[in-house]
Scaffold this motif. Structure first.
Motif, short mmCIF file in Angstrom:
data_model
loop_
_atom_site.label_atom_id
_atom_site.label_comp_id
_atom_site.label_asym_id
_atom_site.label_seq_id
_atom_site.Cartn_x
_atom_site.Cartn_y
_atom_site.Cartn_z
N HIS A 70 89.84 -15.13 10.16
CA HIS A 70 90.66 -16.15 9.48
C HIS A 70 91.80 -16.69 10.35
O HIS A 70 92.63 -17.45 9.86
CB HIS A 70 91.21 -15.64 8.15
CG HIS A 70 90.15 -15.47 7.10
ND1 HIS A 70 89.51 -16.53 6.49
CD2 HIS A 70 89.62 -14.35 6.56
CE1 HIS A 70 88.62 -16.07 5.63
NE2 HIS A 70 88.67 -14.76 5.65
N ARG A 116 92.92 -19.15 13.26
CA ARG A 116 92.30 -20.37 13.80
C ARG A 116 92.69 -20.59 15.26
O ARG A 116 93.87 -20.64 15.60
CB ARG A 116 92.72 -21.58 12.97
CG ARG A 116 92.05 -22.87 13.45
CD ARG A 116 92.32 -24.02 12.54
NE ARG A 116 91.73 -23.80 11.23
CZ ARG A 116 92.06 -24.51 10.15
NH1 ARG A 116 92.96 -25.44 10.22
NH2 ARG A 116 91.48 -24.27 8.99
N THR A 135 85.43 -30.24 14.47
CA THR A 135 86.27 -31.11 15.27
C THR A 135 87.66 -31.10 14.63
O THR A 135 87.78 -31.15 13.41
CB THR A 135 85.74 -32.56 15.25
OG1 THR A 135 85.39 -32.91 13.92
CG2 THR A 135 84.54 -32.71 16.14
N PHE A 150 90.80 -33.28 14.59
CA PHE A 150 91.25 -34.56 15.12
C PHE A 150 92.57 -35.03 14.53
O PHE A 150 93.16 -35.95 15.00
CB PHE A 150 90.19 -35.65 14.92
CG PHE A 150 89.70 -35.77 13.50
CD1 PHE A 150 90.29 -36.67 12.65
CD2 PHE A 150 88.65 -34.99 13.04
CE1 PHE A 150 89.85 -36.79 11.36
CE2 PHE A 150 88.20 -35.12 11.75
CZ PHE A 150 88.81 -36.02 10.90
N GLU A 151 93.01 -34.39 13.49
CA GLU A 151 94.27 -34.86 12.92
C GLU A 151 94.93 -33.74 12.14
O GLU A 151 94.29 -33.04 11.38
CB GLU A 151 93.99 -36.04 11.99
CG GLU A 151 95.18 -36.94 11.86
CD GLU A 151 94.82 -38.19 11.08
OE1 GLU A 151 95.74 -38.89 10.70
OE2 GLU A 151 93.63 -38.43 10.85
N HIS A 152 96.21 -33.61 12.32
CA HIS A 152 97.00 -32.61 11.57
C HIS A 152 96.37 -31.22 11.65
O HIS A 152 96.45 -30.46 10.69
CB HIS A 152 97.13 -33.02 10.10
CG HIS A 152 97.81 -34.33 9.91
ND1 HIS A 152 99.11 -34.54 10.29
CD2 HIS A 152 97.35 -35.49 9.41
CE1 HIS A 152 99.43 -35.80 10.01
NE2 HIS A 152 98.40 -36.40 9.48
N ASP A 193 96.20 -27.61 12.26
CA ASP A 193 97.13 -26.53 12.54
C ASP A 193 96.33 -25.33 13.00
O ASP A 193 95.17 -25.15 12.64
CB ASP A 193 97.97 -26.20 11.30
CG ASP A 193 97.13 -25.69 10.17
OD1 ASP A 193 97.36 -24.56 9.75
OD2 ASP A 193 96.23 -26.43 9.71
N SER A 239 88.55 -32.11 8.00
CA SER A 239 89.78 -32.81 7.60
C SER A 239 90.56 -32.07 6.52
O SER A 239 91.61 -32.54 6.10
CB SER A 239 89.44 -34.21 7.05
OG SER A 239 88.65 -34.91 7.95
N GLY A 289 91.95 -29.02 6.40
CA GLY A 289 93.08 -28.14 6.75
C GLY A 289 93.05 -26.84 5.96
O GLY A 289 94.08 -26.20 5.75
N ILE A 290 91.89 -26.43 5.54
CA ILE A 290 91.78 -25.26 4.65
C ILE A 290 92.07 -23.96 5.41
O ILE A 290 91.66 -23.79 6.55
CB ILE A 290 90.39 -25.25 4.00
CG1 ILE A 290 90.36 -24.26 2.85
CG2 ILE A 290 89.30 -24.98 4.99
CD1 ILE A 290 89.12 -24.37 2.02
N ARG A 291 92.79 -23.06 4.77
CA ARG A 291 93.14 -21.78 5.37
C ARG A 291 92.91 -20.66 4.37
O ARG A 291 92.71 -20.90 3.17
CB ARG A 291 94.63 -21.75 5.78
CG ARG A 291 95.05 -22.80 6.78
CD ARG A 291 94.26 -22.78 8.07
NE ARG A 291 94.36 -21.53 8.80
CZ ARG A 291 95.21 -21.30 9.79
NH1 ARG A 291 96.05 -22.24 10.18
NH2 ARG A 291 95.20 -20.14 10.44
#
Lengths: 219, 251
Positions: free
Chosen positions: A50, A52, A77, A79-81, A83, B58, B60-62
């Motif tokens: 978990h 990244r 991929t 590509f934006e935001h 984290d 897209s 942003g799942i965590r």
């Protein structure tokens, strides 16, 4: 700590063909197949579950988010935001050099690789995949039986050894051809000797010419 | 006095009473549920998997996130979300159609995905959750089937946590005229025939083609999201605009 990374929108052509996504889905399948073939990888990756890892391949202008979860690797991929807990950025050659985990700090010192976040995550992934050991006879045995699998494996190993030997011989031949000093011109000393002999000969000829001329005059 | 007794909406190219659309859409999906996955692969040449990958990329799942996969159908997105949120997270697979939920539940159980998935039959216009419940809501190829899309967007906004995001993956308007014509030919000629041959149901796939044309284009949907309260609403065209991925945040 999560790093916030902003990047540009993908170009229209990339969106239309969705090639990066397609290629990543193939790579994901190959890596997950490797996980199945070498179950020891599951334990090695457990500590980064978990977490990244964001990999920026500079010369491909691509960012890839890698997460290990539920005994599978997930590649997307980014590509934006995007984290991430760890981000590494380098050219593909440098990334391939990470097969040797000891290279990580050296490459950072050489400014070939940028790293932000938790260094341990990158090291874990690097060391896990550098030590992949797939038991091919066992995997083959599932399909063709134990004895044929062992025989096939031994044959393939033998072929591999022969291939290595042939390659080594070929390499040596090329090295000797390109590096060894071959006698394609005469040695400078030989040239000097030739010149001296030439000069002596020229002197003798001149002397003979003078004697002949003198004899002609005398007649 | 009863207000707007004749209030209508569209069902593909047909105009029907608003009260009838949900049950008509339900009939379509009851009909296609068992062949849904195979038809998706056939109709899109497998590209729907890449569109969904892009949605997950897209998201942003965590780990630990709470996710609502609305109109989740046979659970393609839920399957991935379930793995990525881990045992401390939760995924709700929501669909108005019981047949689709049944197929989705069976598929996910067979994949060994249990423990952090709930299956809830729900109407997107009146989502049965408290305010500020989810970190992420996705609705993939479902919004165009909703009768009152503005109401559904407001409902999604309500249950999204501050900082959460909505992703709408939906058919949209191709950017290029030539592509648009080729796409029209494919949708109205080849697609229903394919539906007839594989699922023995050309009408449902005729509806699919018509409902795509009746769905708001990229900019209209973006404006609808803004009106519902979403901030930083943007969209990304996929495969030349045949599909668009809209994204909006709640702050």
């Amino acid at each position: 700590m999560a790093l916030e990374e902003h990047s540009k929108e993908q170009p229209a052509a990339g969106s239309f063909f969705m090639l990066p996504s397609f290629v990543l889905s193939l790579i994901e399948q190959v890596l997950n197949q490797a996980l199945k073939l070498d179950p020891s990888l599951l334990d090695k990756l457990k500590t980064v579950e978990h977490q990244r890892l964001l990999v920026e391949v500079r010369d491909w202008q691509q960012k890839i988010a890698i997460t290990y979860a539920n005994q599978q690797l997930h590649l997307y991929t980014a590509f934006e935001h995007a984290d991430a807990d760890c981000m590494i950025s380098a050219n593909i050659d440098t990334l391939l050099a990470l097969k040797n985990p000891a290279m990580l700090t050296q490459l950072i010192r050489q400014d070939k690789l940028d790293l932000q976040g938790d260094l341990n995550i990158a090291q874990h992934y690097s060391s896990a995949f550098s030590s992949v050991e797939i038991d091919w006879p066992e995997q083959l045995a599932k399909h063709i039986g134990d004895a044929p699998a062992q025989q096939l494996y031994l044959h393939l190993q033998s072929l591999k050894q022969q291939g290595k030997k042939a390659k080594s011989q070929l390499d040596n031949t090329f090295i000797s051809v390109f590096q060894d000093e071959l006698a394609i011109t005469i040695h400078p000393l030989e040239l000097e000797q030739f010149k001296q002999q030439n000069r002596a000969l020229k002197g003798h000829v001149a002397a003979i010419e003078q004697r002949i001329n003198a004899l002609i005059k005398a007649l | 006095m009863n207000e707007n007794p004749e209030k209508t909406t569209h069902f593909g190219y047909k105009t029907v009473a608003e009260t009838e659309k949900a049950s008509m859409v339900a009939d379509v999906f009851h009909s296609v549920a068992t062949k849904y996955d195979v038809m998706n692969d056939l109709m899109s040449f497998g590209i729907h998997r890449l569109w969904k990958r892009q949605t997950i990329a897209s998201s942003g799942i965590r780990k630990g996130h709470h996710v609502l996969d609305l109109a989740g159908g046979t659970g393609d997105l839920t399957a991935k979300f379930s793995q990525l949120v881990g045992d401390t997270g939760q995924v709700v697979l929501g669909d108005i159609n019981s047949s689709m939920l049944k197929v989705g539940r069976e598929k996910l159980h067979n994949l060994g995905l249990v423990g952090n998935i709930d299956y809830v039959q729900m109407n997107a216009e009146a989502l049965p959750f408290p305010d500020n419940s989810f970190d992420l809501i996705t609705i993939a190829f479902g919004l165009r089937n909703v009768t009152d899309q503005n109401k559904a967007l407001r409902s999604m906004y309500r249950i999204l946590k501050p900082g959460g995001r909505l992703l709408i993956l939906e058919f949209s308007k191709p950017e290029q005229e030539l592509l648009s014509k080729a796409y029209d030919f494919y949708s109205f000629n080849i697609l229903p025939t394919m539906g007839k041959l594989v699922a023995n149901d050309s009408e449902s796939y005729q509806y699919l083609a018509e409902s795509i044309r009746m769905h708001p284009d990229q900019e209209t949907l973006k404006a609808m999201m803004v009106e519902a309260g979403f901030e930083q609403a943007t969209y990304q065209n996929l495969t030349g605009g045949i599909v668009a991925l809209h994204r909006g945040f709640k702050y």
